[in-house]
Every structure is written in structure tokens, then in C-alpha cells.
Write an enzyme that holds these catalytic residues in place. Sequence first.
Site, PDB file in Angstrom:
ATOM      1  N   ASP A   1       0.832  -1.200   0.000  1.00 15.14           N
ATOM      2  CA  ASP A   1       0.000   0.000   0.000  1.00 15.14           C
ATOM      3  C   ASP A   1       0.868   1.252   0.000  1.00 15.14           C
ATOM      4  OD1 ASP A   1      -2.686   1.300   0.446  1.00 15.14           O
ATOM      5  OD2 ASP A   1      -1.676   1.963   2.275  1.00 15.14           O
TER       6      ASP A   1
ATOM      7  N   GLU B   1       1.175  -0.542  -5.212  1.00 17.55           N
ATOM      8  CA  GLU B   1       0.233   0.550  -5.460  1.00 17.55           C
ATOM      9  C   GLU B   1       1.074   1.828  -5.515  1.00 17.55           C
ATOM     10  OE1 GLU B   1      -3.418   3.136  -3.589  1.00 17.55           O
ATOM     11  OE2 GLU B   1      -1.798   2.344  -2.372  1.00 17.55           O
TER      12      GLU B   1
END
Length: 737
Positions: free
Chosen positions: A415, A468
Amino acid sequence: MRTQLSLQGVSRLVEGTLDNPAQLLGPHPVTYGDRQAISVRAFLPDSEQVWLVDHEHQDVRPMRRIHPSGFYEAIRPMDASNNRNYRLRVASKSGEIIEMHDPYAVEPLLTEFDLFLFGEGRNWQIYNKMGAHARQVDTVSGVNFAVWAPNAESVQVVGDFNHWEGSQHPMRKHIPAGVWELFVPNLKPGEKYKFRVKMEGGNTIDKTDPFGFYAELPPRTASIVTSLDEYTWQDEAWLDRRSSRDPLKDAMNIYELHLGSWKRDEAGHHGWMNYRKIAHELVDYCTDMGFTHVELMPISEHPFTGSWGYQTVGYYGITSRYGTAEDFMYFVDHCHQHGIGVILDWVPAHFPKDGHGLRRFDGSALYEHSDPRQGEHPDWGTMIFNYGRNEVRNFLISNALFLYDKYHIDGLRVDAVASMLYLDYSRNDGEWIPNEYGGRENLDALHMLREFNEQSHDQYPGVLTLAEESTAWPGVSRPVSTGGLGFSVKWNMGWMNDTLRYFRHEPIHRQYHHDELTFSLIYAFTENFTLPLSHDEVVHGKGSLISQMSGDLWQKFANLRLLYSYMWTHPGKKLLFMGSEFAQWHEWDYDSEIQWDLLKWDTHMGVKKMVSDLNHLVIREPALHQVDFTEEGFEWIDCMNAGDSVISYMRKAEDSDDFVIVACNFTPVVREGYRIGAPRAGRYREIFNSDSSYYSGSNIGNALGCVATKDGYHGRPASLSVNLPPLATVVLKPDWN
């Protein structure tokens, strides 16, 4: 024989400021004249009297209280074979008498080599020693505790077993490593515990175990001693196949979900389903739908449910919201036995400020930076890891390896990578500190990410690492050896933003925004891309995907089917968030179930059927998954017809004779006899049409197939006359074999 201890040392132990209680407690050789003996010492503040008992219960001798707080000592003859094999018989002030093993009679579990590697940042299996581990020493079973807190004045283990009073369990400190360790006899898995840390200045705080494998159900925060070695795995065939295949050449249709809101179970706590029950329902659903992987939003332990798991406190602990650690092992095992890979969201970018967590763990900025320009995240109100500290980097990388090792995870989606890469991320001038070369790149984070990817792929061949990353940082999915970051794939955030913006335009205006549709193919092969329509696109007021589509109700559904069919035939792996596969109307809410009841409507069921067919089409057709990351797998037929808002292209397998032709019509105008160039003359059959009545479309298309003639077009030797349905995609395949 008089004690040889100094009163100062005993006083520091009693006050809780002695950094290494093992210097005083437990068995110690002493010399009295020309005689060798063993001095056994114990600190038991709630006791009335203590006796030293040999292992055969033949020698029982009272221990002398040498400090009124409850510090005892006894001298026994030197016996090389039994110096540590004894018990303490304790009479409490209430009159109860118990026998216990001496925690300080046990040699440490951590070796000097363990601690050296940890200090170097390369003890990859440190999770086998740090935290809480059931252990047997000779005939004595118990739990070994270890925690890194170099700047603490003292650390005690507290729990139900000592009535949360830690004075009888001060931990010994390994110097200079700063790791505290203690073996507590007679404890078993299931015990609740914390570390009571005395900080510089004397204040104490109870901290959960950074390496704890399990914890109480929030809002309670105690760690729980847990064994991860009892479950019997049955996924050997899956793991063998995973290690021998290149996952980037396989179909990858990822179903992203939040376990707490996929389906609810009113019989469960807060309506949450157990991992085992989810496993059966989810595997059946994904098998039917053609999803090859599930990606779970973070299930590491987190105190605030509303953070969706992205504010992690227990990096090594699977959240207790949905069951036990073994329940989650069953979940992964069941997925593997039915051909479904499991990817977890992993959050090494930041952690929350909760007092029981990592922040100022030993009273200092230990896991984080002390300077808020480096250590605090301005967007999320969280702390940023100090990646330059070896032990912190080791903590994170070994956490990733731990998930592969103990839980057989197939991949980690990292993330907020962009927030890790840039020192000035979301900061104004003067709010960040440049690197040693004056730049904005976070060199320590780069080192950590590269090492994470190297170790992941070297130690566990076949696992996936997914980034990401929302900027144009070069080489995110390129090998570390060539200067890249080493990720398997990168989320294509540019494609996602451009495409959703295009679909929000009314069709009559799309001719002026044609570049938003075609721009992605300019850079499509600079990285190994995944095309994500994730949870981030259906929260924070954005609305659901169906609500973001332009037009009336019919056009919204047609546009959504067109979006998905364009996405599934575009180069790159696929990811779709739960609820979007059947066009949920509501924006996602973590605290309620997705809108399964919509499936009673043909329009919603039609979208679901189409997503299933697209997934199976991608799996079935090598041309749609085998060459996703190089230009050999894609070829434009026509990308220039902005006036009609039509594009056409070929997707090709490793065998270039195995190909499909895709044509997309982004307007509600039916285009009959639309001419498309083809590489060869012959019959083509329609293998997919998003306008099929089976999907609640208008059923315009090419059911009888098409014949390509030798009339050249679009610079090709042959051409097809195709009926293009409104707001739809058709896929054609040669039918001459």
C-alpha cells in the site's frame, strides 16, 4: 555464608531500574574461601517465605530474605549437572503454597549470532525468536518472551499469570542489542500478556508485542501467546506448482474484498463471518466467477475497524475479528486446494499513534523518526517508519517473509508506495528534509523495498509483489539487478484515472477526449501493469462504479459492461473490488454487507454473468493473458477514429497465430457493417459480445460470425465487416482451424 550482592544492585532491581535482572537473579557461581557454590536468588514481592527445592524433592532448604521487599537468596553446593534444575516453593501472604520453576534458571533462546544478524538488519526468520514462543527446557515447559526496546530502563512481562503485576517477571537485557528476554515456566498458548516498559524518567506504559502472533478482539489490546505450528497443511501440490511457474504468464483475475463486509453473519460477533465459513462461500463464488486470486484488504491486527485495516498495530498478528490464526490458515489452505491464490494488502508505509502500539515504543522514537518532518504522515495522522534503522527494516522484511512462511500467502500488495518513495510526499516547502544528496528520494525506503522484493522472490519463488504506486517512478516492476524496485507488477493508476474520467463523459462528447482512452497504450509496456478498479474508486463520495457511468439507466449498465470488457481485453492483469461485479449502487460501506439483493434484477445479474464470462474468457484464451507486458502481445488495428469513438486492436499469444480481434464502440449508435482491417482472410466467430441479451443487452452483434475478405484495410491485407452494438465490445477469433 553472607551474601556477596551489593545493596545498590538489589535496590535497583526492587525499583525496576536494573537493565539486566539476570545479573542478580537465578543461579550464580560464588566463591567462599576455597569452596565453590551456587547462589540462587529470587525476587518474589508477594511472598511470605520461599524454599529452594531440588528436582528430586530430597533437598529442601529455606531461602534467606535479604531485602524486605521480597528478595531471597540460598546457597547450595556446586553440581555441574544440576545447577539449573531446581524449583522454588513459595508461600504467599494469603497462606497459599505453590511450586514454580525459576525463570532465570534458563539459558536465553536468542543467540549472539541471532542478535548480530538482527543488528545488521538481516535476520530474516527473527520471528522464530522474538515475541512469545512456547518452549521446553529439559523437562520444563513454558513461554519465552523477547522484545526490542534498547532505550527502556527496564521491561517486565505482565499478564493474567502474574495478575498484571510485573515485579516478579523483569526481563533480562542483551547488551548492546537492546533486546529483552525472559522464559516464564508453566505458561501455555492462550495466555494474555503485554510488555510493561519503564521509560527514561520512570514512567511506565504497557505495550502489545510487536511480534505478537495474535491479540484480543478490539477494543481490547492484549497480545495472546499463540503457536503457529500445529495446523496440518494440505496445499503441497499448490505450493509446488507455484514455485515452478511464471505467474506473469498466467491469467490473473483478482477479486479484492474486505472480509468484514463481503457477507455478514448475524450469529458472529458484530456480524462478522469466521475465516472458515468465508473460505467455503468465497471459494465457491470465485470458482464460479472465474477469479483466480482473492486480495484481502489488510487483516493484520488493527485497533480501529474504520481504518479498514490500513492502520496496523500488530504486523505479525492476524486480526481476531474473524477467528483464530488456525482459522485463517484453513482459509488459505482451502483456497489453495481449489486453485485460488491469496494476496494480502501489506502496509509498511505508516502505523498509527495508538499508545499500546509501536509509537515511542521504549520511550524514544524507535520504529519512527523523531523529527516530524520525517516521522509523521501529514495526510493520515500516522507515523512513518525509520527505514534507515537496521532493526526496523528487519522487522518489516521478516514480516513479509513470515506471511509467506507461516500462512502460505501467494502475494503482498504494498500500500501507498509513492508515500514511501518521496521525502516531500504531500508536504510543502520547509516541511521535509532532503536526502544526503539534496534530493527528494527516500533512499532508505528504496533500500528497504528492494531488499523486500529480492528476499521475497529469492526465498519464495512464484510469489507476487504488487505495488500501489501512483507516480511515474521508473522501473517499479523491473529487477533490482537492473536498477528497478523489483516488484512483480504495478497498479496502473494512470489507466484507471483516465478511463473512469472518459466514461463520465456523455458519449456525444467522447470524440473530444479520445486520447484519454488511447493514451495508456503509449506507456502500457514500460511496467508490468495490473489494471485496478479497487475499493479506492468507490469510497469518499465517489459513488459506486455504476453511478459514475454517464447516461440514463440503460446507458449506465451498457457503459459499465463496456468498461469491463474493454478492461479485460486491454493488456495487463485485472483487479475488481467486491460489489462492482454486479453493479452495486451504494458506495462501499465497511460496516454493512454488499448489496447481494440486487441480483434479483436482470440488469445486475447480467453484469455478474458478463464478469464471469470475461474471467473465463481470459483464462481460456492465451491471447488475453500470456503476453500482457510486452508489445508482442498487442497491436492496434485502428486507434484514430475519434469521430465515431471506436477503437479496434489485436491481442496475441506467444504463438502469434493465436490471436483475437477486439472492437469497442463507445457511443450508443449501432454501427452496422463497420469495416475493420484483419491480418488474414477467412471466417471469424464472435466469442464475446457485451451487448448480449444474456447480459441484459440489446443483442446486436455477429452471432453467425464474419468472413474477412482479401480487401485490404487499415494497412492490412484483409478486412472484416462487423456489426458494432451500442456501447459495447465484441471479440472475434479466427475460425479456420
